[in-house]
Design a protein around this motif. Sequence first.
Motif, mmCIF file in Angstrom:
data_model
loop_
_atom_site.group_PDB
_atom_site.id
_atom_site.type_symbol
_atom_site.label_atom_id
_atom_site.label_comp_id
_atom_site.label_asym_id
_atom_site.label_seq_id
_atom_site.Cartn_x
_atom_site.Cartn_y
_atom_site.Cartn_z
ATOM 1 N N TYR A 1 -50.499 -74.232 -41.031
ATOM 2 C CA TYR A 1 -49.699 -75.461 -41.096
ATOM 3 C C TYR A 1 -48.256 -75.038 -41.341
ATOM 4 O O TYR A 1 -47.992 -74.280 -42.287
ATOM 5 N N ILE A 2 -47.345 -75.488 -40.500
ATOM 6 C CA ILE A 2 -45.932 -75.179 -40.728
ATOM 7 C C ILE A 2 -45.156 -76.467 -40.969
ATOM 8 O O ILE A 2 -45.195 -77.396 -40.163
ATOM 9 N N LYS A 3 -44.467 -76.504 -42.119
ATOM 10 C CA LYS A 3 -43.518 -77.594 -42.372
ATOM 11 C C LYS A 3 -42.153 -77.081 -41.972
ATOM 12 O O LYS A 3 -41.656 -76.119 -42.573
ATOM 13 N N LEU A 4 -41.567 -77.676 -40.952
ATOM 14 C CA LEU A 4 -40.276 -77.184 -40.466
ATOM 15 C C LEU A 4 -39.179 -78.185 -40.834
ATOM 16 O O LEU A 4 -39.062 -79.263 -40.244
ATOM 17 N N ASP A 5 -38.385 -77.789 -41.819
ATOM 18 C CA ASP A 5 -37.334 -78.650 -42.360
ATOM 19 C C ASP A 5 -36.105 -78.632 -41.435
ATOM 20 O O ASP A 5 -36.090 -77.902 -40.425
ATOM 21 N N GLY A 6 -35.073 -79.398 -41.809
ATOM 22 C CA GLY A 6 -33.941 -79.516 -40.894
ATOM 23 C C GLY A 6 -32.564 -79.334 -41.501
ATOM 24 O O GLY A 6 -31.589 -79.924 -41.023
ATOM 25 N N CYS A 7 -32.457 -78.512 -42.553
ATOM 26 C CA CYS A 7 -31.134 -78.227 -43.115
ATOM 27 C C CYS A 7 -30.388 -77.196 -42.252
ATOM 28 O O CYS A 7 -31.005 -76.434 -41.515
ATOM 29 N N LEU B 1 -43.787 -72.830 -28.885
ATOM 30 C CA LEU B 1 -44.089 -71.459 -29.323
ATOM 31 C C LEU B 1 -45.345 -71.433 -30.200
ATOM 32 O O LEU B 1 -46.167 -70.514 -30.110
ATOM 33 N N MET B 2 -45.478 -72.457 -31.018
ATOM 34 C CA MET B 2 -46.692 -72.531 -31.859
ATOM 35 C C MET B 2 -47.937 -72.627 -30.976
ATOM 36 O O MET B 2 -48.933 -71.942 -31.206
ATOM 37 N N ASN B 3 -47.853 -73.495 -29.977
ATOM 38 C CA ASN B 3 -48.974 -73.630 -29.030
ATOM 39 C C ASN B 3 -49.319 -72.303 -28.374
ATOM 40 O O ASN B 3 -50.478 -71.943 -28.218
ATOM 41 N N GLU B 4 -48.281 -71.592 -27.969
ATOM 42 C CA GLU B 4 -48.491 -70.340 -27.237
ATOM 43 C C GLU B 4 -48.953 -69.195 -28.139
ATOM 44 O O GLU B 4 -49.389 -68.157 -27.646
ATOM 45 N N SER B 5 -48.830 -69.396 -29.445
ATOM 46 C CA SER B 5 -49.172 -68.291 -30.366
ATOM 47 C C SER B 5 -50.678 -68.008 -30.367
ATOM 48 O O SER B 5 -51.121 -66.960 -30.818
ATOM 49 N N GLY B 6 -51.450 -68.980 -29.896
ATOM 50 C CA GLY B 6 -52.902 -68.782 -29.892
ATOM 51 C C GLY B 6 -53.547 -69.163 -31.211
ATOM 52 O O GLY B 6 -54.765 -69.192 -31.323
ATOM 53 N N ARG B 7 -52.750 -69.430 -32.232
ATOM 54 C CA ARG B 7 -53.323 -69.845 -33.514
ATOM 55 C C ARG B 7 -53.062 -71.340 -33.709
ATOM 56 O O ARG B 7 -51.909 -71.769 -33.723
ATOM 57 N N PRO B 8 -54.116 -72.141 -33.890
ATOM 58 C CA PRO B 8 -53.879 -73.572 -34.120
ATOM 59 C C PRO B 8 -53.180 -73.782 -35.465
ATOM 60 O O PRO B 8 -53.673 -73.336 -36.491
ATOM 61 N N MET B 9 -52.010 -74.408 -35.404
ATOM 62 C CA MET B 9 -51.276 -74.672 -36.649
ATOM 63 C C MET B 9 -50.770 -76.107 -36.615
ATOM 64 O O MET B 9 -50.210 -76.543 -35.605
ATOM 65 N N VAL B 10 -50.984 -76.819 -37.708
ATOM 66 C CA VAL B 10 -50.448 -78.177 -37.823
ATOM 67 C C VAL B 10 -48.924 -78.084 -37.863
ATOM 68 O O VAL B 10 -48.367 -77.196 -38.504
ATOM 69 N N SER C 1 -40.651 -88.958 -28.475
ATOM 70 C CA SER C 1 -40.686 -87.503 -28.360
ATOM 71 C C SER C 1 -41.264 -86.858 -29.625
ATOM 72 O O SER C 1 -42.060 -85.916 -29.558
ATOM 73 N N ILE C 2 -40.893 -87.385 -30.768
ATOM 74 C CA ILE C 2 -41.360 -86.813 -32.035
ATOM 75 C C ILE C 2 -42.895 -86.889 -32.122
ATOM 76 O O ILE C 2 -43.572 -85.917 -32.467
ATOM 77 N N ALA C 3 -43.437 -88.062 -31.759
ATOM 78 C CA ALA C 3 -44.894 -88.237 -31.849
ATOM 79 C C ALA C 3 -45.626 -87.390 -30.810
ATOM 80 O O ALA C 3 -46.790 -87.050 -30.980
ATOM 81 N N GLU C 4 -44.913 -87.055 -29.744
ATOM 82 C CA GLU C 4 -45.534 -86.208 -28.720
ATOM 83 C C GLU C 4 -45.569 -84.740 -29.166
ATOM 84 O O GLU C 4 -46.470 -83.999 -28.788
ATOM 85 N N HIS C 5 -44.591 -84.359 -29.978
ATOM 86 C CA HIS C 5 -44.451 -82.933 -30.281
ATOM 87 C C HIS C 5 -44.836 -82.511 -31.694
ATOM 88 O O HIS C 5 -44.858 -81.319 -32.000
ATOM 89 N N CYS C 6 -45.097 -83.469 -32.564
ATOM 90 C CA CYS C 6 -45.393 -83.116 -33.960
ATOM 91 C C CYS C 6 -46.691 -83.771 -34.411
ATOM 92 O O CYS C 6 -47.047 -84.848 -33.932
ATOM 93 N N ASN C 7 -47.374 -83.142 -35.349
ATOM 94 C CA ASN C 7 -48.567 -83.767 -35.938
ATOM 95 C C ASN C 7 -48.207 -84.772 -37.035
ATOM 96 O O ASN C 7 -48.950 -85.705 -37.295
ATOM 97 N N LEU C 8 -47.119 -84.495 -37.710
ATOM 98 C CA LEU C 8 -46.622 -85.417 -38.722
ATOM 99 C C LEU C 8 -45.130 -85.185 -38.858
ATOM 100 O O LEU C 8 -44.625 -84.131 -38.456
#
Length: 411
Positions: free
Chosen positions: A150-156, A173-182, A198-205
């Motif tokens: 699970y990666i929380k990607l902040d925006g500072c 890149l997360m998709n291509e990594s082969g490891r499922p990550m939220v 776009s946000i709902a298409e590309h993020c889980n939360l």
Amino acid sequence: MIILLVLALLPFTTALQNGLALTPPMGWLTWQRFRCITNCQKYPSECISEDLIKRTADIMLSEGYLDAGYNYVGIDDCWLEKTRDKRNRLVPDRERFPNGMKAIGDYLHNKGFKFALYQDYGNKTCMGYPGVLGYEAIDVQTFAEWDVDYIKLDGCYVDISKMDTGYPYFGKLMNESGRPMVYSCSWPAYQKKPDYDSIAEHCNLWRNWDDIQDSWSSLSSIMTWFAENQDTIAQYAGPGRWNDPDMLIIGNFGLSLDQAKVQMAIWSILAAPLFMSVDLATIRPEFKEILLNRDIIAIDQDSLGKQGLRVWNKSMTEIWSRELSDGSYAVAFVNRRDDGTPTVMKASFEVMNLPEQTYKVQDLYKEDEDRFFGPDGEFYTRVNPSGVKYFKFVPKISNDVEEKTYFTSRI
Ligand code: GLA
């Protein structure tokens, strides 16, 4: 042949589609309670460290939190060294994480947990540690090697106009990594008019708004924001994609017991991710009980994934309602008044947004007896100052019920 050629020329899909977070993720995260405490000499039980993570996971396992569904254990900001290594890889703080992050992942996985980790899309994290900008590919690869889930990607520290392409790029890149990550994005929280399609298409939360602080006024302001913006945001929630009003502050310093019950109730109405951020070693039992309320967790985790709404708001009393997959409804009566006695609230079917039929009404905090409520009545309840009464309205299906408990009486 021609078809294959056409397919090959079509733009590749960047949508996340990782099949994860079909219900709102649950777990524990360091930030709200432990912030950026890095001095382990002075604050050995509170600093962001391997020890804190292991200790928390042990408690979550032995005291029923994992069983109740809290399965992600996450390290927020302040886990890094201030500089990357010679190969430009991120380095966890050498003193506080002496065995590195893979060891943390292994520890958590062995106990049945999943591993959540924070980073920031900008040049630096909000607390000034190295961010991913310019190193996205190498960082995603590193996270995958550490078995992060699970990666929380902040925006500072980034130009916010870059987010509309940057967040999807990182997700790709997360998709291509082969490891499922939220993928938890802070993208909309930084923008004035976020592109939720776009946000709902590309993020889980995604964090929509301000950080929660340890107070009723902060919690209250987040509830107001989610109610006032529900027409825009609620439609985007569903399996795999969730609005995030931020961490649970239940059990910390700022909320009374009643106020803590409000947060748990409203977060479950909102189909919110449930991340506790509290010292589980010292939490008082009455707050623990709120966090472990299985009936409320079940509402939050309902498979329909439909975000509830504030359906009524007058004189600082509110009704929030959420439709559930089995035809039931969760209805919360919130009193934001501070006059020192409980306020009587009444509601019709229309006001509660419920189809008119007979229901068995269960008090989710078990303060009132179960009762029946039907078409000829108005629903009455009494709600404490800065408190909540939270009910599940279950359509009555059998006739063998005690009709005499049918609830129409006034309080
Ligand atoms: C931002 C985020 C918080 C937390 C801090 C860490 O403020 O919104 O949730 O991650 O950064 O620095």
